[in-house]
Write an enzyme that holds these catalytic residues in place. Structure first.
Site, PDB file in Angstrom:
ATOM      1  N   HIS A   1     -56.254 -10.415  -1.795  1.00 37.17           N
ATOM      2  CA  HIS A   1     -56.089 -10.445  -3.242  1.00 37.17           C
ATOM      3  C   HIS A   1     -56.011 -10.328  -4.377  1.00 37.17           C
ATOM      4  O   HIS A   1     -55.633 -10.952  -5.791  1.00 37.17           O
ATOM      5  CB  HIS A   1     -57.827 -11.041  -3.232  1.00 37.17           C
ATOM      6  CG  HIS A   1     -58.735  -9.317  -3.741  1.00 37.17           C
ATOM      7  ND1 HIS A   1     -59.107  -9.047  -3.046  1.00 37.17           N
ATOM      8  CD2 HIS A   1     -59.076  -8.977  -4.714  1.00 37.17           C
ATOM      9  CE1 HIS A   1     -58.759  -7.463  -3.267  1.00 37.17           C
ATOM     10  NE2 HIS A   1     -60.185  -7.683  -5.029  1.00 37.17           N
TER      11      HIS A   1
ATOM     12  N   ASP B   1     -61.050  -9.613 -10.240  1.00 35.21           N
ATOM     13  CA  ASP B   1     -60.757 -10.170  -8.783  1.00 35.21           C
ATOM     14  C   ASP B   1     -60.824 -11.768  -8.705  1.00 35.21           C
ATOM     15  O   ASP B   1     -61.044 -12.080  -7.405  1.00 35.21           O
ATOM     16  CB  ASP B   1     -62.723 -10.175  -8.744  1.00 35.21           C
ATOM     17  CG  ASP B   1     -62.493  -8.837  -7.683  1.00 35.21           C
ATOM     18  OD1 ASP B   1     -61.578  -8.441  -7.457  1.00 35.21           O
ATOM     19  OD2 ASP B   1     -63.565  -8.541  -7.432  1.00 35.21           O
TER      20      ASP B   1
ATOM     21  N   LYS C   1     -60.646 -13.215  -5.337  1.00 37.66           N
ATOM     22  CA  LYS C   1     -61.140 -13.790  -4.588  1.00 37.66           C
ATOM     23  C   LYS C   1     -61.723 -15.037  -4.187  1.00 37.66           C
ATOM     24  O   LYS C   1     -62.128 -15.543  -2.541  1.00 37.66           O
ATOM     25  CB  LYS C   1     -62.469 -12.382  -4.497  1.00 37.66           C
ATOM     26  CG  LYS C   1     -62.118 -11.510  -4.025  1.00 37.66           C
ATOM     27  CD  LYS C   1     -63.909 -10.855  -4.392  1.00 37.66           C
ATOM     28  CE  LYS C   1     -63.205  -9.529  -3.235  1.00 37.66           C
ATOM     29  NZ  LYS C   1     -64.089  -8.016  -4.350  1.00 37.66           N
TER      30      LYS C   1
HETATM   31 FE   LIG Z   1     -61.108  -6.003  -5.990  1.00 34.42          FE
END
Ligand SMILES: [Fe+2]
Length: 367
Positions: free
Chosen positions: A197, A169, A172
């Site tokens: 993202h 992630d 993000k």
């Molecule tokens: Fe994700």
């Protein structure tokens, strides 16, 4: 072995007339109520006046040494978390970052995952309300490594899977927090930003020449789904790497079962239903099966209520019958005190767990 454990209990769970089996403390470790004392109306009123929503229970457990094992030790988790924050912030700012410290941490996690003999994936314990992207990333990485291990991946593969999962992630960090934490429905534009993202992460990682391509696939592909319904590239089953399929399952499970600012955690059984419902269709069936087969609904230290009304602490897990672990209960010793007795719920068929009073996985650690 005696072990003292601190567990947060919401004040609304305290009922007038209840004899407290644990000493209750406030945030500064000051005793509010000693073990054996009774909850009174005046006591609850005092907590309300102090605007307290939770109290801390000091649970003294008699547990067998081997039962005290955690999935990955808190020390390794905390160290990884701070290393991950530094590395991810550096990458998000486009700086050239040495990945060595984080690779070392993945190695430390891996050692513990590989040494874990029980055929269970304990629910990951580390949860904090703040910075949930980092704790989520760490939890996903630990779950992914357990799945990888049970799928039979070798050490090198696991090391890359772990690093890829930690970075899944990364993109993000470029999303404005007000969108990421928005409690209400997102607009089309906000969704578009969220769905970028994976690509953002891939671009940030492309600048790191030392990084293996396999590590980059995970952030790029973890939202792709086998039926082509995922994003950002709408890849089909044959194009999605095994590491990304593993992280997709770990990611969905972790997201559903953990607390978010805008919703409560989903019970483990429901999350498992969700995964099974998507297996072979959106999520990789073999990965889901391996995960579910090794998942434990309880963890050593969880406080539960038994069908006879007693409170008990989960003392040992049962890999064959995961819903029937061993539990420790306190029984009077006939001299005014208590001793701890272990009950194997797999043998005691009339007793079941009817309520989860405090799941370690849901306990918020002080940040
Ligand atoms: Fe994700």
């Amino acid at each position: 072995m005696r072990r003292v454990r601190k567990i947060r209990i919401p004040v609304h769970r305290l009922e007038v007339g209840t004899v407290i089996p644990f000493t209750l403390l406030d945030e500064r470790d000051q005793v509010l109520l000693f073990r054996g004392q009774t909850v009174t109306k005046a006591f609850l009123e005092r907590l309300r006046r102090r605007a307290m929503t939770t109290v801390v229970a000091e649970v003294v457990e008699e547990v067998r040494e081997e039962a005290a094992k955690e999935d990955v030790s808190l020390e390794v988790k905390m160290k990884t978390l701070s290393c991950l924050e530094d590395t991810m912030h550096g990458l998000a700012q486009g700086r050239h970052v040495s990945l060595e410290p984080l690779e070392e941490q993945v190695g430390a996690i891996l050692e513990e995952v590989r040494a874990h003999e029980e055929l269970v994936i304990p629910i990951v314990q580390l949860k904090r309300h703040d910075d949930f992207t980092f704790t989520h990333s760490l939890n996903v990485a630990i779950i992914a490594l357990f799945i990888g291990k049970f799928l039979g991946l070798g050490r090198e593969d696991l090391a890359q899977l772990g690093l890829g999962a930690l970075f899944h992630d990364l993109g993000k960090l470029k999303i404005p927090p007000e969108i990421l934490r928005k409690p209400s429905a997102l607009s089309d534009d906000e969704w578009r930003i969220i769905r970028e993202h994976p690509l953002v992460a891939k671009n940030l990682l492309d600048n790191q020449r030392a990084l293996e391509d396999l590590v980059k696939f995970v952030p790029l592909e973890h939202h792709e789904r086998l039926d082509g319904s995922g994003y950002p590239l709408r890849l089909g089953a044959e194009a999605i790497h095994l590491f990304s399929r593993i992280v997709a399952v770990a990611d969905v499970y972790e997201a559903l079962t953990s607390q978010r600012p805008y919703r409560k955690p989903m019970p483990v059984a429901e999350a498992v239903e969700y995964l099974m419902g998507n297996a072979g269709y959106r999520l990789d069936e073999r990965v889901v099966r391996v995960f579910v087969a090794h998942l434990s609904p309880y963890q050593v230290g969880d406080v539960v209520r038994l069908s006879d009304g007693r409170e008990a602490v989960v003392s040992r897990l049962n890999p064959v019958l995961p819903f029937r672990p061993c539990v420790a209960v306190r029984v009077p010793d006939g001299r005014g005190g208590y001793i701890t007795e272990e009950i194997d719920l797999a043998r005691s068929l009339t007793l079941t767990i009817v309520e989860e009073l405090s799941m370690k996985s849901r306990v918020l650690l002080p940040s």
